[in-house]
Structure formats: structure tokens, C-alpha cells
Design an enzyme around this catalytic site. Structure first.
Site, PDB file in Angstrom:
ATOM      1  N   MET A 162      -3.603  -7.003  -6.939  1.00 27.86           N
ATOM      2  CA  MET A 162      -3.282  -8.030  -7.780  1.00 27.86           C
ATOM      3  C   MET A 162      -4.484  -8.997  -8.212  1.00 27.86           C
ATOM      4  SD  MET A 162      -0.507  -7.619  -8.252  1.00 27.86           S
ATOM      5  CE  MET A 162       1.245  -6.544  -7.853  1.00 27.86           C
ATOM      6  N   LYS A 163      -6.219  -8.764  -9.001  1.00 21.87           N
ATOM      7  CA  LYS A 163      -6.571  -9.130  -9.415  1.00 21.87           C
ATOM      8  C   LYS A 163      -7.144  -8.622  -9.941  1.00 21.87           C
ATOM      9  CE  LYS A 163     -10.239 -11.069  -6.961  1.00 21.87           C
ATOM     10  NZ  LYS A 163     -11.632 -10.255  -8.540  1.00 21.87           N
ATOM     11  N   ILE A 164      -7.532  -9.107 -11.015  1.00 23.63           N
ATOM     12  CA  ILE A 164      -8.434  -8.825 -13.180  1.00 23.63           C
ATOM     13  C   ILE A 164     -10.003  -8.616 -12.735  1.00 23.63           C
ATOM     14  CG2 ILE A 164      -8.279  -9.396 -15.309  1.00 23.63           C
ATOM     15  CD1 ILE A 164      -5.277 -11.041 -14.607  1.00 23.63           C
ATOM     16  N   LEU A 165     -10.282  -7.973 -13.136  1.00 23.51           N
ATOM     17  CA  LEU A 165     -11.451  -7.296 -12.512  1.00 23.51           C
ATOM     18  C   LEU A 165     -12.193  -8.452 -13.935  1.00 23.51           C
ATOM     19  CD1 LEU A 165     -11.514  -3.430 -11.864  1.00 23.51           C
ATOM     20  CD2 LEU A 165     -11.295  -5.576 -10.148  1.00 23.51           C
ATOM     21  N   ASN A 175       1.707   3.200  -2.666  1.00 19.48           N
ATOM     22  CA  ASN A 175       0.508   4.193  -3.541  1.00 19.48           C
ATOM     23  C   ASN A 175      -0.455   4.116  -2.548  1.00 19.48           C
ATOM     24  OD1 ASN A 175       1.943   4.349  -6.389  1.00 19.48           O
ATOM     25  ND2 ASN A 175       1.998   2.178  -5.995  1.00 19.48           N
ATOM     26  N   GLY A 179       0.376  -1.181   0.336  1.00 20.21           N
ATOM     27  CA  GLY A 179       0.310   0.033   0.163  1.00 20.21           C
ATOM     28  C   GLY A 179       0.434   1.436   0.397  1.00 20.21           C
ATOM     29  N   ASN A 237      -5.280   2.214 -12.945  1.00 20.83           N
ATOM     30  CA  ASN A 237      -4.759   1.415 -12.680  1.00 20.83           C
ATOM     31  C   ASN A 237      -3.410   1.717 -12.240  1.00 20.83           C
ATOM     32  OD1 ASN A 237      -3.423  -1.370 -11.449  1.00 20.83           O
ATOM     33  ND2 ASN A 237      -2.945  -2.161 -13.865  1.00 20.83           N
ATOM     34  N   HIS A 253       0.642   0.481 -13.164  1.00 18.94           N
ATOM     35  CA  HIS A 253       0.904  -0.502 -13.564  1.00 18.94           C
ATOM     36  C   HIS A 253       2.438  -0.469 -13.414  1.00 18.94           C
ATOM     37  CE1 HIS A 253       2.082  -4.570 -15.617  1.00 18.94           C
ATOM     38  NE2 HIS A 253       3.230  -3.511 -16.238  1.00 18.94           N
TER      39      HIS A 253
HETATM   40  C1  GAR Z   1       3.352  -1.502  -7.321  1.00 17.73           C
HETATM   41  O1  GAR Z   1       4.276  -1.064  -7.483  1.00 17.73           O
HETATM   42  C2  GAR Z   1       3.081  -1.366  -8.315  1.00 17.73           C
HETATM   43  O2  GAR Z   1       2.690  -0.771  -9.760  1.00 17.73           O
HETATM   44  C3  GAR Z   1       2.009  -2.801  -9.003  1.00 17.73           C
HETATM   45  O3  GAR Z   1       2.791  -3.318  -7.599  1.00 17.73           O
HETATM   46  C4  GAR Z   1       3.289  -2.115  -6.409  1.00 17.73           C
HETATM   47  C5  GAR Z   1       2.402  -2.236  -5.472  1.00 17.73           C
HETATM   48  O4  GAR Z   1       3.152  -1.339  -4.465  1.00 17.73           O
HETATM   49  N1  GAR Z   1       0.853  -3.095  -9.617  1.00 17.73           N
HETATM   50  C6  GAR Z   1       0.740  -4.306 -10.355  1.00 17.73           C
HETATM   51  O5  GAR Z   1       2.188  -4.769 -10.247  1.00 17.73           O
HETATM   52  C7  GAR Z   1      -0.393  -4.287 -10.849  1.00 17.73           C
HETATM   53  N2  GAR Z   1      -0.273  -4.980 -11.972  1.00 17.73           N
HETATM   54  P1  GAR Z   1       1.728  -0.473  -2.835  1.00 17.73           P
HETATM   55  O6  GAR Z   1       1.099  -2.277  -2.318  1.00 17.73           O
HETATM   56  O7  GAR Z   1       3.148  -0.143  -2.833  1.00 17.73           O
HETATM   57  O8  GAR Z   1       1.455  -0.300  -4.061  1.00 17.73           O
END
Ligand code: GAR
Length: 220
Positions: free
Chosen positions: A92-95, A16, A14, A109, A111
Site C-alpha cells: 500500500m505505497k506508491i513507488l 497473495n 499476505g 502489481n 489490483h
Molecule cells: C488484495 O486484495 C490486493 O489486490 C489489494 O490488497 C489486498 C491485499 O491482500 N491491493 C491493493 O488494493 C493495491 N492497490 P493480501 O495482503 O492478503 O495479499
């Protein structure tokens, strides 16, 4: 300016989510996080929400027999919190279409790669192993594909000699924390217009750097 109501979907650390919370609390981002939903119990992101008195809900995939049922529950929680915009932040789940139709054009989203290169999982490692000189991160609207929706903003991050995949991941993450808030703020200001694959940003200035090279050019 009216603040938009966010629902943030998480599955892990979390960071982000934390950056969005910090930018809201410092007054830079015109938004309110109405609810945080995790599909996994006991993740750090849930603690971060609780630390800031944000309602945090676990919707455990194991309690639902289909992905659609899970999505129906998530949509119902988001609607009950009057969410305008859904933010997938390390979710980490596809809607399924059940979710996508309920919030059509209102799901973002992030990436950790320069899409359309390196879609899917573990992409910082994949980009590093491929030997790219630049990677980066992308905020896009979600659609029915995986990491395929219209792109809102990207940050380009160089790969330096002596880097490891871990160092690259941290460098990318730092930029994720900036571009996600910027994308949400564009939305809050009503400046995003989806036009097929393209997202037009009203009144946006032109990028300051016309081109960057890595390694830098020496003679040319
Ligand atoms: C982030 O790097 C995000 O871009 C990635 O997971 C991490 C989550 O970090 N997302 C994906 O790879 C989605 N396909 P966080 O939980 O510290 O925000």
C-alpha cells in the site's frame, strides 16, 4: 527451466504472497522468493515468509524522511538479493521514479478491480456501491501512475443479488490468488512483451468463453 528470483513487497495479510509460495512449493511456478519486504512492522505477511524460511525485511517508512530515500533502501535490499522481478502483493505505497527506474518493466502489481475502472483504495466497496454486475482483478506492470500500467491478465468476477461488499472482496481475492501466479509464470517463461500500453502474451490460447452475462440472458 531457469527459475526467476522474486522480491515480494507487502503491507498486510499476505494472502497473495501465500498463494505464490504455495504454487512455488507445489512446483507449478518456476520462481524463488529471494526476499519479502514490508513497509509496516508486525504484519501477517512477514510471519508467512518466516514460516517458509524466506528472508523477511521491514523497511519502516517512518525511518526515512522522503519517499525517495525509502525507495533507495528498498532497491538496495532487492538488488542485494539478486531479484529479477518485483511483486507488489497488497503493498500500500506508491513507488517513486527512483524505484521504477531501477526495475523498469520488472515490477508487477495486483489490483482488486477491473482496471481502468475503480483505481485507488477500497475499490471492492466502491464497485459494489456503484452497482456493477461484474468486477474482478487485474495484474499489471507498474508505471509512474497509480494502477495505470500495462495490463497482463484480468479475471472477471460476477456480483450476485444478496452479496455484500465483503463477499465480493473474498470472491475477487480467490481469483487474485490464481492470476498473480499465472502472470509471474508467463514472465518466467519469457512470454510477456510490453508494447506501449499492451502486453502481448506469446503462444497464449484464446479465452474459452466468448462472452458472459450477469444476470444470464433468458431469451436472446
Ligand atoms: C488484495 O486484495 C490486493 O489486490 C489489494 O490488497 C489486498 C491485499 O491482500 N491491493 C491493493 O488494493 C493495491 N492497490 P493480501 O495482503 O492478503 O495479499
Amino acid at each position: 527451466m531457469k527459475k526467476i528470483n522474486l522480491g515480494v513487497l507487502v503491507s498486510g495479510s499476505g494472502s497473495n504472497l501465500q498463494a505464490i509460495i504455495d504454487n512455488i512449493e507445489s512446483g507449478k511456478l518456476n520462481a524463488i522468493i529471494r526476499v519479502v519486504i514490508s513497509n509496516i512492522p508486525d504484519v501477517r505477511a512477514l510471519e508467512r515468509a518466516k514460516d517458509h524460511n524466506i528472508p523477511a525485511v521491514v523497511i519502516d517508512r517512518e525511518n526515512f524522511s522522503t519517499r525517495e530515500e525509502f525507495d533507495r533502501e528498498a532497491v538496495s535490499v532487492l538488488k542485494s538479493h539478486s531479484v529479477d522481478l518485483v511483486i507488489m502483493a497488497g503493498f500500500m505505497k506508491i513507488l517513486t521514479p527512483v524505484f521504477l527506474r531501477a526495475f523498469s518493466g520488472k515490477i508487477m502489481n495486483i489490483h482488486p478491480a477491473l482496471l481502468p475502472s475503480f483505481q485507488g483504495l477500497h475499490v471492492q466497496q466502491k464497485a459494489f456501491d456503484y452497482g456493477v454486475k461484474f468486477s474482478g482483478c487485474t495484474v499489471h506492470f507498474a508505471d509512474e501512475g497509480v494502477d495505470t500500467g500495462p495490463i497482463i491478465i484480468q479475471a472477471v468476477v460476477p456480483v450476485h443479488g444478496g452479496d455484500t461488499a465483503d463477499i465480493l472482496q473474498q470472491r475477487i481475492l480467490k481469483e487474485e490468488h490464481k492470476i498473480y501466479s499465472q502472470a509471474i509464470q508467463f514472465y518466467a517463461e519469457g512470454r510477456l512483451e510490453i508494447d506501449g500500453r499492451k502486453v502481448h502474451i506469446k503462444d497464449s490460447s484464446i479465452a474459452k468463453t466468448p462472452c458472459i452475462h450477469n444476470p444470464p440472458l433468458e431469451k436472446f
